[in-house]
Write an enzyme that holds these catalytic residues in place. Structure first.
Site, PDB file in Angstrom:
ATOM      1  CB  ALA A  62       5.635   6.627  -3.632  1.00 51.13           C
ATOM      2  CB  SER A  78      -0.512   8.546   1.737  1.00 50.14           C
ATOM      3  OG  SER A  78      -1.296   8.085   0.654  1.00 50.14           O
ATOM      4  NE  ARG A 133      -4.386   4.932   0.541  1.00 45.32           N
ATOM      5  CZ  ARG A 133      -3.247   4.924  -0.168  1.00 45.32           C
ATOM      6  NH1 ARG A 133      -2.807   3.812  -0.693  1.00 45.32           N
ATOM      7  NH2 ARG A 133      -2.546   6.008  -0.323  1.00 45.32           N
ATOM      8  CG  HIS A 177       4.257  -3.623  -8.443  1.00 37.90           C
ATOM      9  ND1 HIS A 177       4.525  -3.543  -9.789  1.00 37.90           N
ATOM     10  CD2 HIS A 177       4.404  -2.357  -7.973  1.00 37.90           C
ATOM     11  CE1 HIS A 177       4.820  -2.293 -10.119  1.00 37.90           C
ATOM     12  NE2 HIS A 177       4.742  -1.557  -9.017  1.00 37.90           N
ATOM     13  CG  ASP A 178       1.683   0.220  -5.811  1.00 36.70           C
ATOM     14  OD1 ASP A 178       2.305  -0.087  -6.851  1.00 36.70           O
ATOM     15  OD2 ASP A 178       1.912   1.272  -5.181  1.00 36.70           O
ATOM     16  CB  THR A 179       1.144  -1.219 -10.769  1.00 39.32           C
ATOM     17  OG1 THR A 179       1.786  -0.035 -10.276  1.00 39.32           O
ATOM     18  CG2 THR A 179       0.489  -0.894 -12.100  1.00 39.32           C
ATOM     19  CG  ASN A 212       7.491   2.912 -14.424  1.00 40.65           C
ATOM     20  OD1 ASN A 212       7.093   1.867 -14.916  1.00 40.65           O
ATOM     21  ND2 ASN A 212       7.760   3.036 -13.141  1.00 40.65           N
ATOM     22  N   GLY A 256      -5.335   7.521  -7.670  1.00 42.07           N
ATOM     23  CA  GLY A 256      -5.632   8.878  -7.215  1.00 42.07           C
ATOM     24  C   GLY A 256      -5.797   9.878  -8.323  1.00 42.07           C
TER      25      GLY A 256
END
Length: 477
Positions: free
Chosen positions: A11, A13, A15, A229-231, A289, A395
């Site tokens: 959300a 950045s 890559r 979904h990135d998670t 969340n 992160g």
């Protein structure tokens, strides 16, 4: 070794990572990193989807030959195509105010208990179902594509919906593992706009000639559906042994939860606002969340500083539990002057605002740790699952103060890492699809454990102090 490109969009950045898997080895190299964030046009907050597409192509041009490409991103947001396959409008950002009060309208059509029984999803104002209720282009749309599916369509020309991201829309039947067309119709979403579902590991297609020419890649390069979904991708890379673990995917958002084989669609789960999102290999991500590091990111932006390491060192010396906030309070959702909002929140709750920037950082991180503690304990009770270790990935695993506070608050050892968990999960699912002997999540996680360094944090301090802080923050012991 299999060489694959992982396009991993967060959300704040994005890559493009180059992964190599084979012979018991796993390597990940960053090829291209780029900014991502909201763009306000008049009164609407958008994603700059064409910038993301261009940045993705730039990254793929730099990877060299690869066997596969996979794309993952945040959830809930989408693009709409017309009957010629053209994007009708720039995707709107989930933090846009257009969904304020819309959940109440959805619940007039579908009672909360019915909605949860079908979808198992946490009630959040920006869920896809709420966005579509106020979507001005819906009547002109032929197809809805989630962000990774949209970018995959631009690479291959193939239309479809990967299952883990579809499960975040609140239009997906968590038991049947299919779109709920009946639910869509009840809220005014034409079921025909919902495309055919794909599994993580399915081959979407090969590169369009123009894409191959622009990137220099072989036109036969396969684009592979991952846990888009990135998670979902991040949880693949949780380096856990066995099932008695919890995870926090820590970044702009913190997703705190367990991995289950079946949904827990009880009144207790609904009342506690837990969500059931699809995972790779049919698993359920049972989680809630929590606002996450967004609050701190916005503070740093307003302060105009990048000196987070210094602030964290100073925050570690600030006395504990001086000021606490509810990180999930609605006033912290939208972009804006976050330090001022924290000050106003403190005064509204009868507290003196933090006396310095370091004190504010301490306040935010302690409050997050308390939210993690409460969420994790509720998850274990509702799912009847005890855990003995907490994995912090993403992160936020680099934030040593937050990791230690989390271990202290939860009373569990914290294993921090990997940082690039979403990209690693993306790479591992692609590698399996391409023939690597990674038959299940256990094999993938064992490979992560054997190749990456993790940092361990043991609980410190007095549990009674955290009990008192939780009681003060939430009004419960």
């Amino acid at each position: 070794m299999k060489r694959v490109a992982a396009v991993d969009l967060g959300a704040s950045s994005g890559r493009v990572m180059l992964g190599a898997v084979g012979d018991g080895r796993l390597h990940l190299t960053e090829v291209h990193r780029f900014w991502n964030g909201p763009v306000r046009v008049r009164d609407t907050l958008h994603w700059d989807i064409l910038h993301l597409h261009r940045a993705m192509l730039d990254g793929l041009r730099s990877t060299g030959p690869v066997d596969g490409i996979g794309i993952d991103s945040w959830a809930v947001d989408y693009g709409l195509l017309d009957n010629a396959g053209r994007l009708l409008s720039n995707p709107v950002h989930y933090r846009d105010a257009r969904t304020d009060g819309v959940m109440e309208r959805v619940l007039e059509s579908v009672p909360a208990a019915d909605l949860y029984d079908i979808t198992g999803l946490q009630q959040l104002p920006f869920n896809t179902i709420c966005q579509l209720v106020v979507e001005p282009f819906l009547s002109q749309a032929e197809t809805l594509l989630m962000i990774p599916d949209l970018l995959g369509y631009w690479l291959t020309g193939e239309i479809g919906a990967e299952r883990t991201n579809a499960s975040t829309t609140q239009l997906y039947d968590v038991r049947a593992r299919e779109w709920s067309e009946q639910l869509a119709a009840r809220v005014g979403v034409p079921p025909g706009v919902l495309p055919e579902l794909r599994e993580p590991g399915d081959v979407i297609g090969t590169l369009l000639p123009a894409v191959a020419e622009e990137t220099g890649l072989d036109p036969a390069t396969r684009v592979i559906a991952v846990g888009s979904h990135d998670t979902a991708s991040a949880v693949v890379a949780v380096p856990a042994e066995g099932e008695h673990f919890a995870y926090i995917s820590s970044g702009t958002w913190s997703l705190v939860g367990l991995e289950l084989d079946q949904p827990v669609l009880t009144d207790e789960a609904r009342a506690a606002n837990f969500t059931h999102e699809g995972g790779v290999d049919g698993r359920i991500r049972f989680l809630r969340n929590v606002m996450g590091l967004w609050i701190l990111q916005e503070c740093l932006r307003v302060w105009g500083t990048t000196e987070l390491p210094r602030l964290l060192r100073e925050a570690a010396e600030v006395p504990p539990f001086v000021v606490l906030i509810d990180p999930d309070a609605p006033e912290f959702l939208a972009p804006g002057n976050m330090p001022r909002r924290i000050e106003e929140h403190c005064r509204a709750t009868g507290q003196e605002p933090p006396s310095s920037r370091a004190a504010l950082v301490r306040c935010v991180l302690e409050s997050l740790a308390l939210a993690y503690r409460r969420t994790l304990r509720q998850a274990q009770t509702i799912a009847d699952r005890q855990v003995d270790v907490l994995h912090v990935i993403g992160g936020g695993s680099q934030n040593e103060l937050l990791c230690q506070l989390t271990a202290d608050a939860c009373g569990l050892p914290v294993l921090a890492g990997p940082v690039e968990a979403s990209a690693l999960g993306n790479v591992l699912v692609q590698a399996r699809a391409l023939g690597e002997p990674l038959p299940d999540l256990g094999a993938m996680r064992a490979l992560v454990r054997s190749t990456l360094h993790l940092r361990r944090y043991e609980p410190q301090g007095k549990p009674a102090d955290w009990d008192a802080a939780e009681s003060r923050m939430f009004g419960t012991g």
